[in-house]
Write an enzyme that holds these catalytic residues in place. Structure first.
Site, mmCIF file in Angstrom:
data_model
loop_
_atom_site.group_PDB
_atom_site.id
_atom_site.type_symbol
_atom_site.label_atom_id
_atom_site.label_comp_id
_atom_site.label_asym_id
_atom_site.label_seq_id
_atom_site.Cartn_x
_atom_site.Cartn_y
_atom_site.Cartn_z
ATOM 1 N N ASP A 82 27.494 20.836 -8.798
ATOM 2 C CA ASP A 82 28.617 20.333 -9.107
ATOM 3 C C ASP A 82 29.594 19.748 -7.866
ATOM 4 O O ASP A 82 30.172 18.870 -7.811
ATOM 5 C CB ASP A 82 29.585 20.829 -10.376
ATOM 6 N N ASP A 85 29.368 24.933 -5.050
ATOM 7 C CA ASP A 85 28.655 25.963 -5.383
ATOM 8 C C ASP A 85 27.185 25.720 -5.727
ATOM 9 O O ASP A 85 26.958 24.454 -5.463
ATOM 10 C CB ASP A 85 29.487 26.931 -6.563
ATOM 11 N N TYR A 234 34.939 24.439 -16.156
ATOM 12 C CA TYR A 234 34.817 23.270 -16.803
ATOM 13 C C TYR A 234 35.453 23.200 -18.246
ATOM 14 O O TYR A 234 34.561 22.863 -19.202
ATOM 15 C CB TYR A 234 33.995 22.476 -16.490
ATOM 16 N N GLU A 474 36.831 20.919 -1.114
ATOM 17 C CA GLU A 474 35.774 20.807 -1.669
ATOM 18 C C GLU A 474 35.553 19.556 -2.360
ATOM 19 O O GLU A 474 36.390 18.855 -2.856
ATOM 20 C CB GLU A 474 36.005 21.899 -3.084
#
Ligand code: NAG
Ligand code: NAG
Length: 497
Positions: A82, A85, A234, A474
């Site tokens: 995603d 990571d 999430y 990120e």
């Protein structure tokens, strides 16, 4: 040399004065947007899980996750990580896919030589989602990787040795949010492949219908069923009604099957059609659904959908200062600001929505109504352009928030693969804990994650190019996906060039 510099400085000042007086000036050329488009798609290669093909262009990456699913006797190889990571999270992956597909559906005709790459990026995900959906009837695989363990390591995907636990939703442990988003992704992608690969398109649409039926019949949120591994990462904060309506809307758009129209008519009111809601993200689909269904009203005069156009108008008006429902926040430099973490996801999704709505409106000569005033399609396009241009470098920090675009861009991206030495340069394993020296190092990332759009600056336009500040540094697939469509539009509709 000196006089050249002075001249160009004078020229810049003159140009920027003209630009501030007129919309006829742009910081970027059509070539710049085309370049950004290519990069925005290339980024997805850096997020790939599974066996990489021979034509992989981001070649600092290698194969990873080749036995995902095997201990559960299912093949779950492939798909996308995603963000920074190494977990494959189903909800954001499906939403990313829906937005990539929507980008191609609306703006594929502007993508030129990038259309094929965009379709490859979609297929990388839909191939995986098909496996996740078809492996076992009455269930859907929604995640590979234990995020709590994964986040305790700073490891390249190629070295990954954290538990590759597999998580699913089922009739007993439902997840209507993740399942209906998966249905939306498959249905939207079925539109993309309708002409170029009809057999694949049919498979996508049929699977979308099956998964939607499962989502609707066995209702519940995956945040309840799988709490400890999906929250707080999430978590489905908005619940699952928004995804059910969104999923049905996409299947309706792809199939034109009247059952889904009837479903929307019967359930819209209880599934978010009546709310004025002002964000659009991997979690909350209400705004996107209203924009999508407005097309039904505008194109086919489906009167039941008139309410969706009114709500879509309210959302659009909320973004524009001076209108009755204005409520958005902007940074002093003009960036839409919604959250301190990963703010640019809201900016890219909003830019996409503005352009898509502008397209729907202008095809019918319609406008957005904001109480006593109106907004034209051109005004929506101008606002989208301000947001896109800000991301690409027309901003107070004079930097691009897309990695590898322009002269100045984030160097310390919060991304394991990008920040650790490539397995090509350093074939020896770098263990879970040995990787952290690279997280904390002040050096620039050795591997350029070309095209990644990072979380972005704060409410004062300040950006900290700090790997440890994941809120700002990120990248994420769902930041890029709607940008692909937005920047495609400007690559062929640039007012100044
Ligand atoms: C329309 O969708 C419903 C529900 O999925 C399905 O039962 C029906 O066969 C579909 N009709 C057509 C013509 O495909
Ligand atoms: C921006 O960040 C810098 C460095 O942290 C700080 O000195 C400055 O005050 C910030 N500016 C604003 C407007 O917050």
């Amino acid at each position: 040399m000196a006089s050249n510099t002075t001249q160009s400085l004078v020229l810049q000042v003159v140009l920027s004065t003209i630009c501030s007086l007129s919309l006829l000036c742009s910081a970027f050329t059509s070539q710049d947007y085309a370049n950004a488009l290519e990069k925005s798609i290339l980024f997805f290669e850096g997020q790939r899980s599974g066996k990489l093909p021979a034509n992989q262009r981001l070649n600092w990456r290698g194969d990873s996750g080749l036995s995902d699913g095997s201990s559960y006797h299912v093949d779950l190889v492939g798909g996308y990580y995603d963000a920074g990571d190494n977990v494959k999270f189903g909800l954001p992956m499906a939403f990313t896919t829906t937005m990539l597909a929507w980008s191609v559906i609306e703006f594929g005709s502007s993508m030129q030589n990038q259309l094929e790459n965009a379709k490859v990026a979609i297929r990388w995900s839909t191939d995986y989602l098909l496996k996740a959906a078809r492996s076992t009837p009455g269930s859907l695989y929604v995640q590979v990787g234990d995020p709590n363990m994964d986040h305790k390591c700073w490891e390249r995907p190629e070295d990954m040795d954290t538990p590759r636990n597999v998580y699913k939703v089922s009739t007993q442990n439902p997840g209507s949010d993740v399942a209906a988003e998966t249905a939306a992704a498959l249905a939207a992608a079925s539109i993309v492949f309708k002409e170029s690969d009809p057999a694949y398109s049919t498979k996508l649409l049929h699977t979308a219908m099956t998964v939607f039926d499962f989502a609707d019949r066995y209702r519940g949120s995956y945040s309840d069923s799988l709490n400890s591994v999906v929250c707080p990462f999430y978590c489905s904060y908005s619940g699952y009604h928004d995804e059910l309506l969104w999923g049905a809307s996409w299947i309706h758009r792809s199939s034109q099957n009247s059952s889904y129209l009837a479903y929307i008519q019967a359930n819209g009111h209880t599934m978010g059609a009546d709310d004025d809601d002002y964000s659009f993200s991997w979690d909350d689909k209400r705004t996107g659904t209203k924009i999508l269904l407005s097309k039904g009203f505008l194109d086919k005069n489906e009167v039941d959908f008139q309410q969706y156009k009114s709500h879509a108008d309210n959302y659009i008006c909320s973004l524009v200062p001076g209108t009755s429902s204005f409520q958005a926040q902007y940074t002093p430099g003009g960036l839409l600001y919604k959250a301190s973490e990963s703010n640019l996801q809201y900016v890219t999704s909003t830019a996409f929505i503005l352009l898509t709505y502008a397209k729907y409106l202008s095809s019918k000569g319609a406008v957005a109504s904001c109480g006593s005033s109106t907004l034209s399609a051109d005004e929506l396009i101008a606002e989208a352009k301000r947001q896109v241009d800000y991301i690409l470098g027309d901003n107070p920090a004079k930097m691009s928030y897309m990695v590898g675009f322009g002269d100045k861009y984030p160097q310390h991206v919060h991304h394991r693969g990008s920040s650790l030495p490539s397995i090509r340069a350093h074939p020896d394993r770098i263990s879970c804990s040995n990787g952290f020296q690279y997280l904390y190092s002040g050096s620039s990332n050795p591997n350029i994650l070309v095209g990644a759009i990072v979380g972005g600056p704060d409410r004062k336009d300040n950006f900290s190019d700090d790997r440890n500040n994941y809120q700002q540094s990120e990248p994420a697939t769902y930041i890029n996906a709607p940008f692909v469509g937005a920047v495609a539009f400007f690559s062929s509709h640039n007012p100044s060039h």
